[in-house]
Design a protein around this motif. Structure first.
Motif, PDB file in Angstrom:
ATOM      1  N   GLU A   1       0.930  -1.192  -0.087  1.00 34.60           N
ATOM      2  CA  GLU A   1      -0.038  -0.170  -0.036  1.00 34.60           C
ATOM      3  C   GLU A   1       1.002   1.293   0.096  1.00 34.60           C
ATOM      4  OE1 GLU A   1      -4.089  -1.517   2.268  1.00 34.60           O
ATOM      5  OE2 GLU A   1      -2.274  -0.803   3.419  1.00 34.60           O
ATOM      6  N   ALA A   2       1.853   1.354   0.834  1.00 34.76           N
ATOM      7  CA  ALA A   2       2.811   2.521   0.927  1.00 34.76           C
ATOM      8  C   ALA A   2       3.421   2.566  -0.414  1.00 34.76           C
ATOM      9  CB  ALA A   2       3.877   2.240   2.185  1.00 34.76           C
ATOM     10  N   LEU A   3       3.704   1.666  -1.172  1.00 34.32           N
ATOM     11  CA  LEU A   3       4.504   1.762  -2.286  1.00 34.32           C
ATOM     12  C   LEU A   3       3.709   2.219  -3.465  1.00 34.32           C
ATOM     13  CD1 LEU A   3       7.214   0.867  -4.081  1.00 34.32           C
ATOM     14  CD2 LEU A   3       5.964  -1.281  -4.776  1.00 34.32           C
ATOM     15  N   LYS A   4       2.372   1.795  -3.450  1.00 33.31           N
ATOM     16  CA  LYS A   4       1.483   2.285  -4.055  1.00 33.31           C
ATOM     17  C   LYS A   4       1.340   3.827  -4.466  1.00 33.31           C
ATOM     18  CE  LYS A   4      -2.508   0.286  -4.585  1.00 33.31           C
ATOM     19  NZ  LYS A   4      -3.638  -0.634  -4.864  1.00 33.31           N
ATOM     20  N   VAL A   5       0.954   4.207  -3.005  1.00 31.08           N
ATOM     21  CA  VAL A   5       0.746   5.424  -2.598  1.00 31.08           C
ATOM     22  C   VAL A   5       1.971   6.381  -3.080  1.00 31.08           C
ATOM     23  CG1 VAL A   5       0.528   7.375  -0.926  1.00 31.08           C
ATOM     24  CG2 VAL A   5      -1.045   5.293  -0.886  1.00 31.08           C
ATOM     25  N   GLU A   6       3.194   6.162  -2.702  1.00 27.44           N
ATOM     26  CA  GLU A   6       4.470   6.831  -2.859  1.00 27.44           C
ATOM     27  C   GLU A   6       4.861   6.689  -4.367  1.00 27.44           C
ATOM     28  OE1 GLU A   6       6.643   8.425  -0.901  1.00 27.44           O
ATOM     29  OE2 GLU A   6       4.989   8.256   0.348  1.00 27.44           O
ATOM     30  N   PHE A   7       4.493   5.595  -5.082  1.00 26.44           N
ATOM     31  CA  PHE A   7       4.654   5.423  -6.582  1.00 26.44           C
ATOM     32  C   PHE A   7       3.823   6.640  -7.249  1.00 26.44           C
ATOM     33  CE2 PHE A   7       4.522   3.771 -10.824  1.00 26.44           C
ATOM     34  CZ  PHE A   7       5.758   3.815 -11.251  1.00 26.44           C
ATOM     35  N   LYS A   8       2.676   6.769  -6.879  1.00 22.79           N
ATOM     36  CA  LYS A   8       1.477   7.501  -7.504  1.00 22.79           C
ATOM     37  C   LYS A   8       1.751   8.974  -7.378  1.00 22.79           C
ATOM     38  CE  LYS A   8      -2.926   5.014  -7.565  1.00 22.79           C
ATOM     39  NZ  LYS A   8      -4.048   4.968  -6.891  1.00 22.79           N
ATOM     40  N   PHE A   9       2.267   9.130  -6.300  1.00 21.22           N
ATOM     41  CA  PHE A   9       2.883  10.405  -5.714  1.00 21.22           C
ATOM     42  C   PHE A   9       3.897  10.998  -6.743  1.00 21.22           C
ATOM     43  CE2 PHE A   9       5.116  13.638  -3.617  1.00 21.22           C
ATOM     44  CZ  PHE A   9       4.336  14.599  -3.147  1.00 21.22           C
ATOM     45  N   ALA A  10       4.787  10.033  -6.794  1.00 24.21           N
ATOM     46  CA  ALA A  10       6.217  10.372  -7.344  1.00 24.21           C
ATOM     47  C   ALA A  10       5.960  10.652  -8.842  1.00 24.21           C
ATOM     48  CB  ALA A  10       7.105   9.235  -7.260  1.00 24.21           C
ATOM     49  N   CYS A  11       4.752   9.814  -9.299  1.00 27.96           N
ATOM     50  CA  CYS A  11       4.586   9.842 -10.876  1.00 27.96           C
ATOM     51  C   CYS A  11       3.597  11.103 -11.126  1.00 27.96           C
ATOM     52  CB  CYS A  11       3.680   8.785 -11.432  1.00 27.96           C
ATOM     53  SG  CYS A  11       4.876   7.288 -11.418  1.00 27.96           S
ATOM     54  N   ASN A  12       3.060  11.630 -10.049  1.00 28.45           N
ATOM     55  CA  ASN A  12       2.097  12.996 -10.364  1.00 28.45           C
ATOM     56  C   ASN A  12       3.070  14.220 -10.502  1.00 28.45           C
ATOM     57  OD1 ASN A  12       0.438  14.992 -10.418  1.00 28.45           O
ATOM     58  ND2 ASN A  12      -0.851  14.177  -8.713  1.00 28.45           N
ATOM     59  N   VAL A  13       3.611  14.604 -11.738  1.00 30.33           N
ATOM     60  CA  VAL A  13       4.356  15.685 -11.889  1.00 30.33           C
ATOM     61  C   VAL A  13       3.878  17.049 -11.450  1.00 30.33           C
ATOM     62  CG1 VAL A  13       5.836  14.305 -13.759  1.00 30.33           C
ATOM     63  CG2 VAL A  13       3.815  15.796 -14.278  1.00 30.33           C
ATOM     64  N   TRP A  14       2.535  17.163 -11.240  1.00 32.41           N
ATOM     65  CA  TRP A  14       1.917  18.423 -10.921  1.00 32.41           C
ATOM     66  C   TRP A  14       2.152  18.737  -9.522  1.00 32.41           C
ATOM     67  CZ3 TRP A  14       0.857  20.646 -14.990  1.00 32.41           C
ATOM     68  CH2 TRP A  14       0.374  19.895 -16.204  1.00 32.41           C
ATOM     69  N   ILE A  15       2.462  17.834  -8.575  1.00 28.15           N
ATOM     70  CA  ILE A  15       2.506  17.914  -7.142  1.00 28.15           C
ATOM     71  C   ILE A  15       3.863  18.192  -6.868  1.00 28.15           C
ATOM     72  CG2 ILE A  15       2.182  16.959  -4.996  1.00 28.15           C
ATOM     73  CD1 ILE A  15       0.055  15.604  -6.264  1.00 28.15           C
ATOM     74  N   THR A  16       4.258  19.415  -6.297  1.00 33.41           N
ATOM     75  CA  THR A  16       5.647  19.833  -6.002  1.00 33.41           C
ATOM     76  C   THR A  16       5.891  19.603  -4.785  1.00 33.41           C
ATOM     77  OG1 THR A  16       5.350  22.079  -6.050  1.00 33.41           O
ATOM     78  CG2 THR A  16       6.225  21.252  -8.342  1.00 33.41           C
ATOM     79  N   LYS A  17       4.885  19.381  -3.572  1.00 30.14           N
ATOM     80  CA  LYS A  17       5.156  19.513  -2.168  1.00 30.14           C
ATOM     81  C   LYS A  17       4.681  18.336  -1.977  1.00 30.14           C
ATOM     82  CE  LYS A  17       5.631  24.235  -1.458  1.00 30.14           C
ATOM     83  NZ  LYS A  17       5.905  25.097  -0.231  1.00 30.14           N
ATOM     84  N   LYS A  18       5.272  17.950  -0.605  1.00 28.61           N
ATOM     85  CA  LYS A  18       5.020  16.578  -0.283  1.00 28.61           C
ATOM     86  C   LYS A  18       4.828  16.478   1.436  1.00 28.61           C
ATOM     87  CE  LYS A  18       6.791  11.856  -0.087  1.00 28.61           C
ATOM     88  NZ  LYS A  18       8.097  11.158  -0.114  1.00 28.61           N
ATOM     89  N   ARG A  19       3.479  15.968   1.771  1.00 30.03           N
ATOM     90  CA  ARG A  19       3.464  15.866   3.120  1.00 30.03           C
ATOM     91  C   ARG A  19       4.503  14.919   3.896  1.00 30.03           C
ATOM     92  NH1 ARG A  19      -2.014  15.771   5.528  1.00 30.03           N
ATOM     93  NH2 ARG A  19      -2.851  17.668   4.991  1.00 30.03           N
ATOM     94  N   ILE A  20       4.710  15.471   5.168  1.00 29.57           N
ATOM     95  CA  ILE A  20       5.610  14.690   5.660  1.00 29.57           C
ATOM     96  C   ILE A  20       4.830  13.060   6.006  1.00 29.57           C
ATOM     97  CG2 ILE A  20       6.696  14.353   8.201  1.00 29.57           C
ATOM     98  CD1 ILE A  20       6.908  17.134   8.004  1.00 29.57           C
ATOM     99  N   LYS A  21       3.611  13.220   6.412  1.00 31.42           N
ATOM    100  CA  LYS A  21       3.050  11.870   6.335  1.00 31.42           C
ATOM    101  C   LYS A  21       2.092  11.674   5.271  1.00 31.42           C
ATOM    102  CE  LYS A  21       2.552  11.382  11.300  1.00 31.42           C
ATOM    103  NZ  LYS A  21       1.557  11.135  12.467  1.00 31.42           N
ATOM    104  N   PRO A  22       2.156  10.535   4.641  1.00 30.84           N
ATOM    105  CA  PRO A  22       1.468  10.484   3.388  1.00 30.84           C
ATOM    106  C   PRO A  22      -0.125  10.243   3.706  1.00 30.84           C
ATOM    107  CG  PRO A  22       2.452   8.416   3.963  1.00 30.84           C
ATOM    108  CD  PRO A  22       2.806   9.478   5.032  1.00 30.84           C
ATOM    109  N   VAL A  23      -0.804  10.943   2.596  1.00 29.44           N
ATOM    110  CA  VAL A  23      -2.346  10.861   3.026  1.00 29.44           C
ATOM    111  C   VAL A  23      -2.792   9.728   2.237  1.00 29.44           C
ATOM    112  CG1 VAL A  23      -4.588  11.883   2.154  1.00 29.44           C
ATOM    113  CG2 VAL A  23      -2.463  13.298   2.776  1.00 29.44           C
ATOM    114  N   ILE A  24      -3.570   8.742   3.295  1.00 27.08           N
ATOM    115  CA  ILE A  24      -4.024   7.686   3.044  1.00 27.08           C
ATOM    116  C   ILE A  24      -5.533   7.650   2.681  1.00 27.08           C
ATOM    117  CG2 ILE A  24      -4.293   5.064   3.559  1.00 27.08           C
ATOM    118  CD1 ILE A  24      -1.388   6.116   3.563  1.00 27.08           C
ATOM    119  N   ALA A  25      -5.844   7.830   1.492  1.00 28.06           N
ATOM    120  CA  ALA A  25      -7.352   7.778   1.026  1.00 28.06           C
ATOM    121  C   ALA A  25      -8.108   6.577   1.360  1.00 28.06           C
ATOM    122  CB  ALA A  25      -7.463   8.228  -0.195  1.00 28.06           C
ATOM    123  N   GLU A  26      -9.411   6.906   1.610  1.00 26.13           N
ATOM    124  CA  GLU A  26     -10.359   5.859   1.849  1.00 26.13           C
ATOM    125  C   GLU A  26     -10.386   4.796   0.496  1.00 26.13           C
ATOM    126  OE1 GLU A  26     -12.673   9.213   1.410  1.00 26.13           O
ATOM    127  OE2 GLU A  26     -10.883   9.360   2.225  1.00 26.13           O
TER     128      GLU A  26
END
Ligand code: ASP
Length: 911
Positions: A856-881
């Motif tokens: 789960e952590a890998l999926k979230v982090e990977f999606k985030f890494a691939c999302n080139v629009w987002i340039t800021k990152k929370r310290i804790k990842p947002v785990i959506a429902e």
């Protein structure tokens, strides 16, 4: 009918006169001969008849006796009989008799004039009543020598049958002095052995490469000897013979079918009107007797001399009688007491008187009865033409043919035969032609090349046929001191195997002594063939070349050491301990940013000339860094400078620029063609550089000499810059036309030329020279060179290759700097690997901290890494429902939510 009538009339007149004259004074002439004297018998009859018929002063009788050639006792007995018989004799004529000296002394004793017609060895004194119509031995020998000199033979062999022949040759032997210093210019002397087979002697002559032969033998032996010479290949166009026999013109040479030059001498010219008139008279008498007609070319010298002797004797007796002095011819008893005669008076009268209407030219005697005036005609027996005349009166030889006529005769001779052309294989002069499948090539079709085309052009101009042959030993031609003979093409010419020799044969003075050369057809000089620096050593990591491996290792070590040193210095120096919160003037702690990572980063940035975003502030650390910068400055500028030089080194000039450079060094070996003129040039040179080069070449092992130019070229290519081949410039030009790795180094060391070689004194040389000049003038020679050096090449010319090939352009090729790309690629690959590792490690930390599964952590982090629009990152990842529902809509929502959240946190930086 007319002839018969004439004869009858002649007979009637003569009988009537004889009858009428019987009343007059008569004189007997004694004749002794040892052989069949067919011709002389006719002469005797005819001359006596003529004298008795027309002069009618004295009636001449003859007392003719034959003796055996080998029985001197019989000869002297016969002479006594002649002297004693009837009324005795006024004079005695001896034809071909043996023991002349015995007859001579007997006649001298009784004052009886004695006439001879054959060669007699020189004597200091001779009885005063003796007359020899054959030329005086010394003068004859001198004439022979003059003729040989006019033939311009540099060397020859004298082949003689009897010892007396050597006496005749004594002046010829003196010709040796002319070419005293020349080792190849000599005279050999050989005696024919007993028997008829002279093949071994002729073979010896052939093996000695002698083409000029003086043959002194009995006339009847000439043709058999020449036939044997033909068997030994000694009777072709390059062979020259001089036959000393004065009757050699009577032989039939047509059966020999030869193009050899055969020269002889004659004491008379049968092509004159006077001679023909006398011949007609002889034939008239002869036809009555035997119905055989004599022709000029059949008349023997002895016959002519006998005629002249008889004429001189009878005319003198008649003339003497006119002056009222009579000649006593009383019988003599050889064993009785000497009766006084007026022989001496008569003899001296005859010596003073110059006979007219002679057949053998001018006659004059010295005090001892030696004939000192005569002419000798030099005759070409094949063409039956008089080439020159030698006059005893002024000892001079006058040529009858001018040079144009001589050349014409030689060319005509050449046109009659198939000329043998000797050559050797060597590109592009003569190469083997590849036959079409299933076909075999013969004759000249087997070869092609410059030499073949050139000879073809020359042959077209002169009009001869030719056939190419390869020389057996494949050599150009050098003098072999141990064998005392020439090799290669020169030997072929000397030994009569060829009439012309053509290839890249250099005209040298040594060869010129043995053979003749035509006008040069190509000019050249010796030069150096060398290989360009090896291009196959292309190095992808050439950028490392500017520094040696040790410098790279030292620099890398130094980089690590300096980084560590800087780390400790900055920990020690207070200047690098900083307040972490500048607003707090009294901080409780100070912070030092110079951890080992930053130290490594700073030193690396410096040496790469990129600098660094953070810099030390402490005095000592700044000092250390400054020193490192200084070091970096020197190292990087040296590297940059060296790199340019190293990457373009292929285009830099080679260290060898000429023969001087080769001579100075020992690393690069150099050699030449074995046995050629190039090798001789160094061997015989007096120039110190070339001498040094020769010593070096000679002493180098393994040998630096090559049997063939091709082998030399291959060796230069194979030994990549470690071997240079000294070769003729035209050949170098040919090789570098298509072999682009080879080059000519320096200019020519000498200047010389190629010529067509032919045997010495070849009459056709001028014709060949003219043909070459013609080809030169009409541009044919240039065209032939262009054809064989460029147009007919199978491999592409280097000019075309270079035009296509960018590797030879001045820019650096990818191959030279490929390593830089390689290093970059490897570096990026390592960076990507490290990034992936970091990412996965971070995923692991997130999964542990947030109590998520690793997946789960890998999926979230990977999606985030691939999302080139987002340039800021929370310290804790947002785990959506979404993570539990798995709906796409929700996924999108949480993504948008997360984006907004990130955007909010970006706007509210202070929170
Ligand atoms: N052309 C030369 C010769 O005639 C051969 C050589 O030495 O290169 O001997």
């Amino acid at each position: 009918m007319k002839i018969v009538l004439q004869n009858v009339l002649w007979l009637l007149v003569s009988v009537a006169y004889q009858y009428f004259c019987l009343a007059n004074e008569s004189t007997t002439i004694g004749v002794i001969f040892s052989e069949e004297i067919n011709q002389s018998a006719v002469v005797l009859k005819s001359t006596i008849h003529k004298k008795n018929t027309f002069d009618h002063i004295v009636y001449f009788r003859t007392n003719v006796k034959q003796v055996s050639k080998y029985d001197s006792f019989e000869a002297s007995k016969t002479l006594c009989t002649i002297l004693e018989e009837d009324d005795g004799v006024a004079a005695v004529i001896s034809l071909n008799s043996p023991t002349i000296a015995l007859l001579e002394s007997t006649c001298a004793q009784f004052e009886v004039p004695f006439f001879m017609t054959s060669w007699k060895a020189p004597t200091t004194r001779q009885a005063e009543t003796v007359f020899n119509f054959f030329p005086k031995a010394e003068l004859f020998s001198q004439a022979l020598a003059e003729v040989v000199r006019s033939l311009q033979w540099s060397s020859f062999v004298i082949v003689y049958e009897h010892e007396e022949g050597l006496v005749r040759m004594q002046d010829i032997l003196k010709l040796q002095d002319i070419s005293h210093d020349s080792k190849h210019n000599n005279i050999r002397v050989k005696q024919l052995g007993p028997g008829d087979d002279h093949r071994s002697l002729l073979k010896e002559i052939k093996n000695a490469s002698e083409t000029n032969i003086i043959l002194d033998c009995e006339t009847e032996h000439i043709i058999p000897i020449l036939k044997q010479a033909k068997d030994q290949n000694l009777l072709n166009i390059n062979n020259n013979y001089f036959l000393t026999s004065l009757d050699a013109h009577t032989l039939n040479y047509t059966e020999l079918r030869t193009a050899a030059n055969i020269t002889t001498i004659r004491l008379f010219n049968y092509n004159t009107e006077d001679f023909n008139n006398i011949l007609e008279r002889w034939n008239l008498l002869n036809s009555y007797d035997k119905m055989i007609s004599l022709e000029g070319h059949q008349i023997k010298t002895e016959t002519v001399l006998f005629h002249d002797a008889l004429l001189h004797l009878t005319t003198s007796i008649n003339e003497l009688l006119k002056t009222e002095k009579s000649i006593t011819s009383n019988p003599i008893n050889c064993f009785g007491s000497t009766t006084s005669r007026n022989g001496y008076t008569f003899a001296s009268y005859m010596k003073e008187r110059k006979p007219l209407l002679t057949l053998s030219g001018p006659i004059e005697f010295d005090n001892y009865g030696n004939r000192i005036d005569f002419n000798i005609h030099v005759v070409d027996v094949i063409e039956n033409q008089i080439l020159a005349d030698w006059y005893a009166s002024n000892s001079s030889l006058v040529l009858r043919r001018n040079s144009n006529e001589r050349e014409f005769a030689a060319v005509t001779n050449l046109q009659k035969i198939v000329v043998n052309v000797t050559s050797r294989l060597g590109d592009p002069y003569l190469m083997k032609r590849t036959p079409e499948e299933g076909k075999t090539l013969y004759g000249n079709d087997r070869y092609e090349g410059y030499s073949m085309d050139l000879i073809q052009e020359v042959a077209n101009i002169i009009g001869f046929r030719f056939e190419f042959h390869l020389t057996k030993d494949g050599q150009y031609g050098k003098w072999d001191e141990s064998q005392k003979k020439w090799t290669g093409l020169v030997a072929d010419l000397l030994e009569g195997r060829a009439q012309l020799a053509i290839c890249d044969l250099t005209i040298t003075h040594q060869r010129r002594e043995a053979v003749d050369f035509s006008t040069p057809f190509m000019s050249l000089g010796i030069s150096i063939l060398y290989k360009e620096e090896a291009e196959e050593d292309i190095n992808m990591f050439a950028f490392l070349d500017p520094f040696s491996m040790s410098i790279w290792i030292y620099t890398a070590t130094l980089y690590l050491v300096i980084s560590v040193v800087l780390y400790f210095i900055s920990r020690m120096t207070p200047g690098d301990w900083e307040n972490p919160h500048p607003c707090d003037e009294n901080p409780e702690e100070l912070e030092n940013i110079w951890g080992i990572k930053n130290c490594l980063w700073l030193t690396l940035g410096s040496i790469m000339t990129q600098g660094c975003d953070i810099l030390p502030k402490g005095i000592s650390s700044r000092m250390a860094v400054s020193m490192w910068w200084f070091f970096s400055l020197i190292v990087t500028s040296s590297y940059t400078a060296n790199l340019a030089a190293f990457l373009t080194k292929d285009r830099m000039e080679s260290s060898i620029k000429g023969a001087e450079d080769l001579a100075k060094q020992t690393k690069i070996k150099y050699g030449a063609l074995d046995g050629g003129s190039t090798m001789s040039f160094f061997r015989d040179s007096n120039v110190s550089t070339y001498k040094r080069m020769w010593i070096n070449m000679e002493s180098t092992r393994p040998s630096v000499f090559e049997k063939h130019n091709n082998d030399g070229v291959k060796r230069v290519q194979a030994q990549k810059g470690n071997y240079a081949f000294l070769m003729e410039s035209t050949q170098i030009e040919y090789e570098i036309e298509t072999k682009c790795d080879l080059k000519q180094v320096g200019g020519s060391l000498d200047s010389k030329s190629f010529g067509i070689a032919m045997p010495m004194n070849s009459g056709y040389r001028t014709a060949i020279n003219k043909a070459i000049l013609k080809l030169q003038e009409n541009g044919k020679l240039k065209e032939l060179k262009e054809t064989w050096w460029k147009k007919k090449r199978k491999e592409p010319s280097c000019e075309t290759v270079e035009a296509k090939d960018t590797t030879n352009s001045p820019e650096l090729a990818l191959a030279n700097v490929g390593g830089v790309f390689f290093v970059l690629g490897i570096g990026i690959a390592i960076a990507v690997t490290v990034a992936i590792c970091e990412f996965l490690w971070n995923v692991r930390s997130v999964s542990v901290e947030e109590h998520l599964t690793y997946w789960e952590a890998l999926k979230v982090e990977f999606k985030f890494a691939c999302n080139v629009w987002i340039t800021k990152k929370r310290i804790k990842p947002v785990i959506a429902e979404s993570s539990s529902s798995g709906s796409n809509k929700n996924d999108n929502k949480s993504m948008i939510h997360s984006i907004f959240q990130s955007a909010g946190s970006l706007l509210n930086l202070n929170n």
